[in-house]
Motif scaffolding. Structure first.
Motif, PDB file in Angstrom:
ATOM      1  N   ALA A 168      14.582 -20.845  11.205  1.00 42.49           N
ATOM      2  CA  ALA A 168      15.049 -21.778  12.232  1.00 42.49           C
ATOM      3  C   ALA A 168      16.546 -22.001  12.050  1.00 42.49           C
ATOM      4  O   ALA A 168      17.045 -22.038  10.926  1.00 42.49           O
ATOM      5  CB  ALA A 168      14.318 -23.110  12.126  1.00 42.49           C
ATOM      6  N   SER A 169      17.221 -22.149  13.169  1.00 39.34           N
ATOM      7  CA  SER A 169      18.631 -22.535  13.128  1.00 39.34           C
ATOM      8  C   SER A 169      18.681 -24.046  12.944  1.00 39.34           C
ATOM      9  O   SER A 169      17.932 -24.781  13.590  1.00 39.34           O
ATOM     10  CB  SER A 169      19.333 -22.148  14.430  1.00 39.34           C
ATOM     11  OG  SER A 169      19.341 -20.748  14.559  1.00 39.34           O
ATOM     12  N   ILE A 170      19.570 -24.499  12.062  1.00 40.05           N
ATOM     13  CA  ILE A 170      19.724 -25.933  11.812  1.00 40.05           C
ATOM     14  C   ILE A 170      21.197 -26.311  11.909  1.00 40.05           C
ATOM     15  O   ILE A 170      22.072 -25.462  11.818  1.00 40.05           O
ATOM     16  CB  ILE A 170      19.150 -26.347  10.435  1.00 40.05           C
ATOM     17  CG1 ILE A 170      19.864 -25.597   9.299  1.00 40.05           C
ATOM     18  CG2 ILE A 170      17.644 -26.110  10.388  1.00 40.05           C
ATOM     19  CD1 ILE A 170      19.518 -26.086   7.912  1.00 40.05           C
ATOM     20  N   SER A 171      21.427 -27.610  12.093  1.00 38.05           N
ATOM     21  CA  SER A 171      22.793 -28.110  12.187  1.00 38.05           C
ATOM     22  C   SER A 171      22.883 -29.469  11.509  1.00 38.05           C
ATOM     23  O   SER A 171      21.953 -30.267  11.589  1.00 38.05           O
ATOM     24  CB  SER A 171      23.209 -28.241  13.653  1.00 38.05           C
ATOM     25  OG  SER A 171      24.476 -28.859  13.751  1.00 38.05           O
ATOM     26  N   THR A 172      24.005 -29.698  10.851  1.00 43.18           N
ATOM     27  CA  THR A 172      24.292 -31.007  10.261  1.00 43.18           C
ATOM     28  C   THR A 172      25.632 -31.515  10.784  1.00 43.18           C
ATOM     29  O   THR A 172      26.364 -32.199  10.099  1.00 43.18           O
ATOM     30  CB  THR A 172      24.318 -30.932   8.714  1.00 43.18           C
ATOM     31  OG1 THR A 172      25.447 -30.139   8.298  1.00 43.18           O
ATOM     32  CG2 THR A 172      23.049 -30.320   8.166  1.00 43.18           C
ATOM     33  N   GLN A 173      25.949 -31.159  12.030  1.00 41.88           N
ATOM     34  CA  GLN A 173      27.275 -31.416  12.582  1.00 41.88           C
ATOM     35  C   GLN A 173      27.402 -32.689  13.404  1.00 41.88           C
ATOM     36  O   GLN A 173      28.492 -33.214  13.540  1.00 41.88           O
ATOM     37  CB  GLN A 173      27.715 -30.214  13.425  1.00 41.88           C
ATOM     38  CG  GLN A 173      27.825 -28.955  12.599  1.00 41.88           C
ATOM     39  CD  GLN A 173      28.090 -27.718  13.437  1.00 41.88           C
ATOM     40  OE1 GLN A 173      27.669 -27.631  14.580  1.00 41.88           O
ATOM     41  NE2 GLN A 173      28.791 -26.761  12.865  1.00 41.88           N
ATOM     42  N   SER A 174      26.307 -33.166  14.004  1.00 45.78           N
ATOM     43  CA  SER A 174      26.459 -34.322  14.884  1.00 45.78           C
ATOM     44  C   SER A 174      25.451 -35.413  14.545  1.00 45.78           C
ATOM     45  O   SER A 174      24.474 -35.180  13.843  1.00 45.78           O
ATOM     46  CB  SER A 174      26.311 -33.908  16.352  1.00 45.78           C
ATOM     47  OG  SER A 174      24.970 -33.945  16.763  1.00 45.78           O
TER      48      SER A 174
END
Length: 187
Positions: A168-174
């Motif tokens: 899975a693609s994950i993000s911790t940016q917003s």
């Protein structure tokens, strides 16, 4: 479960939140009564995640957003504790057959399918290719494994259980990035 409280999350299995700021009402007493006096958000998250499901407080809702830990008890007391500015908590419930929708992880109510199972996890930064996390982790009694990741990244998370793998693609940016990943199916 939640009355007319002002905490910015709604519990429906796991948590969903709007962008309002939480108000602190009776926070110190809540922390003391639940054994968290003097503890920061990351310590409380780790303590609650480590508890077997049957030992998790029934009178406490604990939800993790991208920037804070939000607590509310049955007495209506509320507190919001900020996460460290360089850390992001992602709770992952890999699954084979069944899952639920979730945006913000509830430490006291979320349940995943694969309880106390050894899963190999790898998190690779999408920009740099750097391996941020790699190794075998055991899902907790609630079926989740917690990852403390650097804030401000996009990454690819891969989990493997026996011969089954999922990514899975994950993000911790917003501030709207999810803290509860329940869509990682292993096949």
């Amino acid at each position: 479960m939640i009355g007319a409280g002002v905490l910015p999350f709604v519990i429906a299995g796991c948590g969903v939140r709007d962008s309002e700021s939480a108000q602190v009402a009776g926070g110190q007493g809540l922390l003391e009564d639940h054994g968290f006096a003097g503890a920061g958000a990351s310590e409380i998250i780790d303590q609650l995640e480590a508890l077997p499901v049957v030992e998790r407080p029934q009178d406490l809702i604990a939800s993790v957003t991208a920037t804070s830990l939000q607590l509310q008890d049955d007495a209506g007391r509320e507190v919001e504790l900020p996460l460290q500015s360089d850390q992001f908590y992602l709770s992952v419930a890999p699954f084979v057959e069944s899952t639920h929708e979730c945006t913000f992880h509830s430490l006291t109510t979320c349940r995943g399918e694969l309880r106390t199972r050894e899963v190999t996890v790898k998190v690779i930064d999408s920009s740099s290719g750097e391996v941020l996390e790699a190794g075998t982790r055991t899902t907790r009694d609630n079926g989740f494994l917690g990852l403390w990741l650097p804030r401000g990244i996009a990454a690819e998370l891969t989990a493997t259980l026996d011969e089954l793998t999922g990514s899975a693609s994950i993000s911790t940016q917003s501030e709207d990035d999810l803290t509860c990943l329940t869509s990682l199916q292993l096949a």
